[in-house]
Structure formats: C-alpha cells, structure tokens
Design a protein around this motif. Structure first.
Motif, PDB file in Angstrom:
ATOM      1  N   ASN A 389       0.828  -1.200   0.000  1.00 50.13           N
ATOM      2  CA  ASN A 389       0.000   0.000   0.000  1.00 50.13           C
ATOM      3  C   ASN A 389       0.871   1.263   0.000  1.00 50.13           C
ATOM      4  O   ASN A 389       0.648   2.201   0.749  1.00 50.13           O
ATOM      5  CB  ASN A 389      -0.955  -0.005   1.206  1.00 50.13           C
ATOM      6  CG  ASN A 389      -2.132   0.918   0.959  1.00 50.13           C
ATOM      7  OD1 ASN A 389      -2.376   1.310  -0.191  1.00 50.13           O
ATOM      8  ND2 ASN A 389      -2.840   1.284   2.015  1.00 50.13           N
ATOM      9  N   GLU A 400      -3.057   9.864 -13.421  1.00 48.98           N
ATOM     10  CA  GLU A 400      -4.482  10.045 -13.134  1.00 48.98           C
ATOM     11  C   GLU A 400      -5.216   8.711 -13.253  1.00 48.98           C
ATOM     12  O   GLU A 400      -6.027   8.337 -12.402  1.00 48.98           O
ATOM     13  CB  GLU A 400      -5.043  11.062 -14.132  1.00 48.98           C
ATOM     14  CG  GLU A 400      -6.527  11.309 -14.019  1.00 48.98           C
ATOM     15  CD  GLU A 400      -6.831  12.492 -13.098  1.00 48.98           C
ATOM     16  OE1 GLU A 400      -8.011  12.703 -12.816  1.00 48.98           O
ATOM     17  OE2 GLU A 400      -5.886  13.164 -12.674  1.00 48.98           O
ATOM     18  N   SER A 403      -4.862   6.625 -10.159  1.00 43.46           N
ATOM     19  CA  SER A 403      -5.642   6.970  -8.957  1.00 43.46           C
ATOM     20  C   SER A 403      -7.098   6.557  -9.109  1.00 43.46           C
ATOM     21  O   SER A 403      -7.715   6.104  -8.143  1.00 43.46           O
ATOM     22  CB  SER A 403      -5.548   8.453  -8.561  1.00 43.46           C
ATOM     23  OG  SER A 403      -4.907   9.186  -9.508  1.00 43.46           O
ATOM     24  N   LEU A 404      -7.641   6.691 -10.328  1.00 41.84           N
ATOM     25  CA  LEU A 404      -9.028   6.248 -10.537  1.00 41.84           C
ATOM     26  C   LEU A 404      -9.138   4.741 -10.324  1.00 41.84           C
ATOM     27  O   LEU A 404     -10.059   4.246  -9.671  1.00 41.84           O
ATOM     28  CB  LEU A 404      -9.493   6.622 -11.953  1.00 41.84           C
ATOM     29  CG  LEU A 404      -9.650   8.130 -12.177  1.00 41.84           C
ATOM     30  CD1 LEU A 404      -9.888   8.441 -13.655  1.00 41.84           C
ATOM     31  CD2 LEU A 404     -10.803   8.673 -11.324  1.00 41.84           C
ATOM     32  N   TRP A 405      -8.165   4.026 -10.915  1.00 42.52           N
ATOM     33  CA  TRP A 405      -8.172   2.562 -10.758  1.00 42.52           C
ATOM     34  C   TRP A 405      -8.038   2.198  -9.285  1.00 42.52           C
ATOM     35  O   TRP A 405      -8.717   1.298  -8.800  1.00 42.52           O
ATOM     36  CB  TRP A 405      -7.022   1.946 -11.575  1.00 42.52           C
ATOM     37  CG  TRP A 405      -6.974   0.446 -11.429  1.00 42.52           C
ATOM     38  CD1 TRP A 405      -7.643  -0.468 -12.178  1.00 42.52           C
ATOM     39  CD2 TRP A 405      -6.251  -0.295 -10.417  1.00 42.52           C
ATOM     40  NE1 TRP A 405      -7.389  -1.734 -11.720  1.00 42.52           N
ATOM     41  CE2 TRP A 405      -6.539  -1.658 -10.635  1.00 42.52           C
ATOM     42  CE3 TRP A 405      -5.401   0.057  -9.371  1.00 42.52           C
ATOM     43  CZ2 TRP A 405      -5.989  -2.674  -9.846  1.00 42.52           C
ATOM     44  CZ3 TRP A 405      -4.863  -0.952  -8.578  1.00 42.52           C
ATOM     45  CH2 TRP A 405      -5.166  -2.304  -8.812  1.00 42.52           C
ATOM     46  N   HIS A 406      -7.170   2.902  -8.566  1.00 39.60           N
ATOM     47  CA  HIS A 406      -6.901   2.614  -7.154  1.00 39.60           C
ATOM     48  C   HIS A 406      -8.186   2.743  -6.321  1.00 39.60           C
ATOM     49  O   HIS A 406      -8.449   1.912  -5.433  1.00 39.60           O
ATOM     50  CB  HIS A 406      -5.821   3.564  -6.629  1.00 39.60           C
ATOM     51  CG  HIS A 406      -5.168   3.092  -5.373  1.00 39.60           C
ATOM     52  ND1 HIS A 406      -5.670   3.381  -4.129  1.00 39.60           N
ATOM     53  CD2 HIS A 406      -4.068   2.313  -5.166  1.00 39.60           C
ATOM     54  CE1 HIS A 406      -4.902   2.825  -3.206  1.00 39.60           C
ATOM     55  NE2 HIS A 406      -3.917   2.159  -3.801  1.00 39.60           N
ATOM     56  N   GLU A 407      -8.998   3.747  -6.653  1.00 39.18           N
ATOM     57  CA  GLU A 407     -10.272   3.899  -5.943  1.00 39.18           C
ATOM     58  C   GLU A 407     -11.195   2.711  -6.188  1.00 39.18           C
ATOM     59  O   GLU A 407     -11.831   2.202  -5.268  1.00 39.18           O
ATOM     60  CB  GLU A 407     -10.985   5.183  -6.405  1.00 39.18           C
ATOM     61  CG  GLU A 407     -10.503   6.422  -5.686  1.00 39.18           C
ATOM     62  CD  GLU A 407     -11.106   7.688  -6.270  1.00 39.18           C
ATOM     63  OE1 GLU A 407     -12.293   7.641  -6.708  1.00 39.18           O
ATOM     64  OE2 GLU A 407     -10.386   8.705  -6.319  1.00 39.18           O
ATOM     65  N   ARG A 408     -11.260   2.311  -7.457  1.00 40.20           N
ATOM     66  CA  ARG A 408     -12.094   1.140  -7.798  1.00 40.20           C
ATOM     67  C   ARG A 408     -11.621  -0.091  -7.032  1.00 40.20           C
ATOM     68  O   ARG A 408     -12.414  -0.893  -6.528  1.00 40.20           O
ATOM     69  CB  ARG A 408     -11.989   0.834  -9.299  1.00 40.20           C
ATOM     70  CG  ARG A 408     -12.950   1.597 -10.171  1.00 40.20           C
ATOM     71  CD  ARG A 408     -12.523   1.464 -11.629  1.00 40.20           C
ATOM     72  NE  ARG A 408     -12.633   0.114 -12.155  1.00 40.20           N
ATOM     73  CZ  ARG A 408     -11.918  -0.349 -13.186  1.00 40.20           C
ATOM     74  NH1 ARG A 408     -11.036   0.417 -13.806  1.00 40.20           N
ATOM     75  NH2 ARG A 408     -12.097  -1.576 -13.608  1.00 40.20           N
ATOM     76  N   TRP A 409     -10.315  -0.237  -6.985  1.00 39.81           N
ATOM     77  CA  TRP A 409      -9.726  -1.406  -6.317  1.00 39.81           C
ATOM     78  C   TRP A 409     -10.046  -1.390  -4.821  1.00 39.81           C
ATOM     79  O   TRP A 409     -10.464  -2.401  -4.244  1.00 39.81           O
ATOM     80  CB  TRP A 409      -8.210  -1.412  -6.578  1.00 39.81           C
ATOM     81  CG  TRP A 409      -7.449  -2.470  -5.844  1.00 39.81           C
ATOM     82  CD1 TRP A 409      -7.753  -3.791  -5.746  1.00 39.81           C
ATOM     83  CD2 TRP A 409      -6.222  -2.284  -5.099  1.00 39.81           C
ATOM     84  NE1 TRP A 409      -6.814  -4.449  -4.998  1.00 39.81           N
ATOM     85  CE2 TRP A 409      -5.859  -3.545  -4.586  1.00 39.81           C
ATOM     86  CE3 TRP A 409      -5.405  -1.187  -4.832  1.00 39.81           C
ATOM     87  CZ2 TRP A 409      -4.712  -3.743  -3.819  1.00 39.81           C
ATOM     88  CZ3 TRP A 409      -4.251  -1.385  -4.067  1.00 39.81           C
ATOM     89  CH2 TRP A 409      -3.920  -2.646  -3.564  1.00 39.81           C
ATOM     90  N   GLN A 410      -9.866  -0.238  -4.200  1.00 38.07           N
ATOM     91  CA  GLN A 410     -10.158  -0.130  -2.769  1.00 38.07           C
ATOM     92  C   GLN A 410     -11.633  -0.425  -2.491  1.00 38.07           C
ATOM     93  O   GLN A 410     -11.965  -1.107  -1.517  1.00 38.07           O
ATOM     94  CB  GLN A 410      -9.777   1.257  -2.238  1.00 38.07           C
ATOM     95  CG  GLN A 410      -8.260   1.499  -2.202  1.00 38.07           C
ATOM     96  CD  GLN A 410      -7.528   0.493  -1.321  1.00 38.07           C
ATOM     97  OE1 GLN A 410      -7.877   0.275  -0.169  1.00 38.07           O
ATOM     98  NE2 GLN A 410      -6.514  -0.174  -1.879  1.00 38.07           N
ATOM     99  N   ALA A 411     -12.496   0.069  -3.369  1.00 40.53           N
ATOM    100  CA  ALA A 411     -13.925  -0.209  -3.207  1.00 40.53           C
ATOM    101  C   ALA A 411     -14.177  -1.714  -3.332  1.00 40.53           C
ATOM    102  O   ALA A 411     -14.973  -2.294  -2.569  1.00 40.53           O
ATOM    103  CB  ALA A 411     -14.735   0.554  -4.258  1.00 40.53           C
TER     104      ALA A 411
END
Ligand code: AMP
Ligand code: MG
Length: 494
Positions: A389, A400, A403-411
């Motif tokens: 992490n 960019e 970061s979008l992918w990272h949000e999806r992954w965390q969700a």
C-alpha cells in the motif's frame, strides 16, 4: 586420496539409485558413460537439496564426491544413459535426444520419492548431432540460479544440485570455462519422448512408455480402464497450473519446444529464460526467437499447442477407432485454456488481495495491466508496491488513470469480509519482493566467469531463497534496474 578411501566416501554419500528408465524398451535410451573431465572443481553445492535427497554433504564435497558430480566416477547403483526423444523446435519436428546430458538413475529419497539425477554437460552421446556434449560455467550457473529462484517462488521446477567446473575450455563464441550441472527432476519424460515413441516406436513401445509415465507420476489412475485419456487430462491440468504460475511472476521460458515440456509439470530447460522487468506482453529475450513465438503473452497458447502434440502422440492409445480417439483428444485439449484462465485469475486475485469472486474482477485486473503496459511499469515492483500500500514512485503510480483505478480497487476490497491486513498479507505472499533480475544475474555470472569470484552469486542466491519475505538487507535486489537502451538478450544451448 587412495582408491579405497574414495570408495568408502562414495558409499557414504547416500546414493540410493534405481534405474526404472533402463527397464523401458531399448529404443528409449542409449547406455553410455560420461566422458571424464580434466580437473573437476566444485563451484556450488545445494546443501538443503542434497539433504532432502538423502545425500551426505561432506561426502559430496570430498574429491570422490566431486568426481561423481563431474561424471569422472559412476556412483554405486547408477546406470548412465542418454534418453531418446524428438520434438517440435520452433514448430519444426525433429529427432533430438540427450545430446549433452546423461541420466544416472533415480535417487530414492528418504521419503521414498524418486528423483532423476542427471548430469548436464557430461560429454557426447549418440544424440549429440554436431554438438560437443559440453556446457559452460556461465549458462550452468544461470540454470542453477534461476531454477532455485523458481523453486523458492513456489513454482514446480527441476532443481540444481551442483555445478562443477571441468578445468577444460569449451568453444562457444569465445572460449569459455566448462562445467557440469547436476539436475534433479521428478523425471525427464517430455512431450517429445511421446512424439519419439509415436513416430519411431511400435504400438507396444508407446503403451510401455505411457504405462511407465502413469506409474511414475499418476499411479492413482493406473487401474482405470481409460487411463491413457486420464493421463492426457492430468498432464494438461499440471501444465495449466504451471504456465499460470509463470505468467503470474513474469517468467519467460524462451524456448517452449515440445522437448522442453516435462510431463510431470515441472519447468525444465533453463536456456534463454528470463524474468520480465518492464511489463510488456510482447517481451522476448531469446536471441534466436526473432518471430516472438515464445513471447510472454504467447506462452499459454504455445503450451496448448504443445499439449495438442502430446495428444496426437497418444491417439493410438485413446481409442481403437481413430475418429473417436481424435474426438476424445480434442475434448481434453479444449479444456486447457479455461483451466489456465482459472489458475491465472485465482493468482491475480491473490496478487490484488481479493478473496471472494466478482465477475468484474477480470476487468479490474486487465485495466491495471493495460496501464502498466502504457506507463512501462516494472511488473514485480508494481505488484509488490500494491501489496505494501505504498505508491510505487514511478510514472504509473503518479498517473491520473492509476488513482481512478486505485479507488475502484479499494472499493472492491471493501466488498469482502476479510480485513485490509488479511488482504495485504495475501498480496505479500503472492507477489515477491525479489526475483532474479537480469542485471543481477549477469553481474553474478560475470564475477564468476571473469574473476572466479562466486561471492556475488552466493549473495544473489541468498536474496532469492525467501522471495516473499521483506529483507531490507537485500534491498538492492528489489530495486528496479537502471533503464538501458540495449535490449536484454539471452542464448540457447550454450
Ligand atoms: P535445448 O535447446 O537445450 O533444449 O537443446 C536442444 C537439443 O540440442 C537437445 O537434444 C540437446 O541435448 C542438444 N544440445 C544442446 N547443446 C548441446 C551440445 N553442446 N552438445 C550436444 N548436444 C547439445
Ligand atoms: Mg531441451
């Protein structure tokens, strides 16, 4: 050392051979002794492996022990033989066989398992064609390093017991110091062994080979009426797991000819193989693979193609009626891609800390890989950074898209019952901190071959022995290599 003492230490080494291969029909091998070498000198001995084989480390290190590892002495019970096999090399079918290797026999381990003990670089055989039957120190140490790294990564592989310098020069592009590697394998039965039997053997010889393979690796199907179809299915299953394991760590075999595909499901024949640094599915390292046949992204398809050649060789055993035999073979082969995909997906989920299954997972994974390709991210480093992490500090992690992918992954991680800590642990067990990076392997080989300094290799071996454990003292082996404008090239059969 006098003759008598040598005999004693040879006896003490713990050799416990059987030679079931030598009881196969005569067409499958040629009995022949290794060609002695001038001045054997032990370069590296795999002590934990020796112990697990029931061998005595001190005895192996003695003059008599080293002489056996060089092929200058035949250990008690060994029946040296060169195996006959054929194979499709880059798609072209040809007769091959052990041209520079000899099987000494099967060591029966203290656990009652059978391990082939083979000397590689032990001199010419009836199958040498124009080759000298020899091997050089650099490539044999390379096989030692990478096969042991694969084992530590938990990937099925042949292993390396020792490398002995021969004190003789071998002529390649330049003169190189010669070496003999002791290879340890579940067996050396290959797809090519069956192609050889099907092409030049009798039906009785083919079925003898199939029964032998079943006895050796799949004894639980021996009593089944359709055991040859089950043999095909088992070999396919093991390859599906193996090739997925390669893809998941970025391993590129480089020469997936059918003679280099072991039926036991182990990675075999470490020639031009290498690990990918920058993620690019088209990566090829082998100097002779000009068409990219064995590129990273092609490995699953090539495995399927090789398995189809195995199925073809088995046809006479699958059914008395040929159309029916073909139908059975096709059904088995058609299952390979989905079996591979299952292993790969399970492995990728683990690399992303995902325990449960959602249909969208594959898209999540492919999107990450797509970005890694676009930003030329380092394969190993990217996954390890995710597992910690911690931002990777590269172009990918600053983007960019990421970061979008990272949000999806965390969700996505939020939609499972396991904790973040459990996820992280799973990820760290699934993505190594250290792999045998090309520049590190080259550095170790250069010190060994140019200066006779094996300490660089010893340290590399230490670093690779526990690849999933965070070891700050070996940080330099986890570092991304300096960017080079020269592509890394590897070579076959040297
Ligand atoms: P490989 O590319 O290592 O799978 O080898 C392909 C074939 O070439 C096998 O039959 C090997 O035994 C043979 N071969 C490779 N190198 C030599 C050599 N130096 N001398 C004789 N045969 C060799
Ligand atoms: Mg080979």
């Amino acid at each position: 050392m006098d003759g008598k003492r040598e005999e004693i230490s040879l006896g003490k080494a713990g050799w416990n051979f059987d030679n079931s291969y030598s009881r196969l029909p005569q067409v499958f091998f040629s009995k022949i002794n290794p060609t002695p070498v001038r001045l054997p000198k032990l370069i590296v001995l795999n002590e934990p492996l020796a112990v697990s084989l029931g061998l005595d480390v001190q005895a192996l290190r003695s003059a008599a022990g080293v002489a056996t590892l060089a092929g200058n002495r035949i250990p008690p019970g060994a029946v040296p033989l060169a195996q006959a096999y054929a194979g499709h090399q880059f798609g072209h079918f040809t007769m091959l066989g052990d041209g520079r290797a000899l099987l000494l026999g099967e060591q029966i381990t203290p656990r009652g398992e059978r391990s082939d003990i083979q000397l590689k670089g032990s001199g010419q055989t009836p199958y040498s064609r124009r080759g000298d039957g020899r091997a050089a120190v650099g490539p044999m140490l390379r096989e030692y390093i990478i096969s042991e790294a694969m084992h530590a990564l938990g990937i099925a592989t042949t292993r390396s017991l020792a490398v002995v310098a021969t004190g003789e020069a071998v002529l390649r592009d330049t003169e190189q110091p010669g070496a003999v590697l002791t290879r340890v394998a579940a067996s050396h039965l290959r797809v090519g062994t069956f192609q050889y039997a099907a092409t030049w053997g009798t039906p009785a010889e083919l079925s003898a080979l199939a029964d032998y393979t079943i006895q050796r690796h799949f004894p639980f199907i021996a009593a089944e009426e359709n055991r040859y179809l089950l043999l095909l299915q088992e070999v396919i299953r093991r390859q599906a797991a193996l090739i997925a394991a390669w893809q998941l760590v970025g391993f590129i075999h480089g020469v997936m000819n059918t003679d280099n595909m072991a039926l036991a499901g182990e990675t075999i024949d470490y020639g031009p193989c290498a690990f990918m640094d920058v993620y690019d599915p088209k990566t090829v390292f082998s100097s002779i693979d000009t068409q990219g046949r064995y590129a990273y992204e092609n490995q699953p398809d090539i495995a399927g193609w090789n398995l189809a050649r195995f199925a073809e060789a088995l046809l006479p055993l699958l059914h008395a009626e040929r159309p029916q035999a073909i139908r059975l073979a096709q059904q088995a082969i058609e299952r390979f891609p989905s079996q591979f995909q299952q292993h790969w997906l399970a492995g990728m989920r683990a690399k992303l800390g995902i325990f449960n299954q959602e249909t969208e997972d594959e898209t999540l994974i492919q999107d990450l890989l797509g970005m890694m390709k676009k930003w030329r991210a380092d394969y190993t480093h990217t996954f390890r950074s995710l597992s910690l992490n911690r931002p990777g500090g590269d172009a990918l992690s600053g983007s960019e898209d990421f970061s979008l992918w990272h949000e999806r992954w965390q969700a996505r991680l939020g939609r499972q019952k396991e904790t973040k800590e459990a996820s992280q642990q799973l990820m760290q067990q699934s993505s190594p901190e250290r792999i045998p990076r090309n520049h590190r392997v080259e550095e170790a080989l250069e010190a060994a071959v140019q200066q006779g300094d094996y300490s660089v290799m010893e340290r590399l071996l230490q670093a690779l022995a526990r690849p999933f454990v965070h070891l700050p003292e070996y940080a330099e082996y986890a570092d991304i290599p300096p960017t080079s404008n020269r592509p890394y090239r590897t070579f076959c059969g040297t």
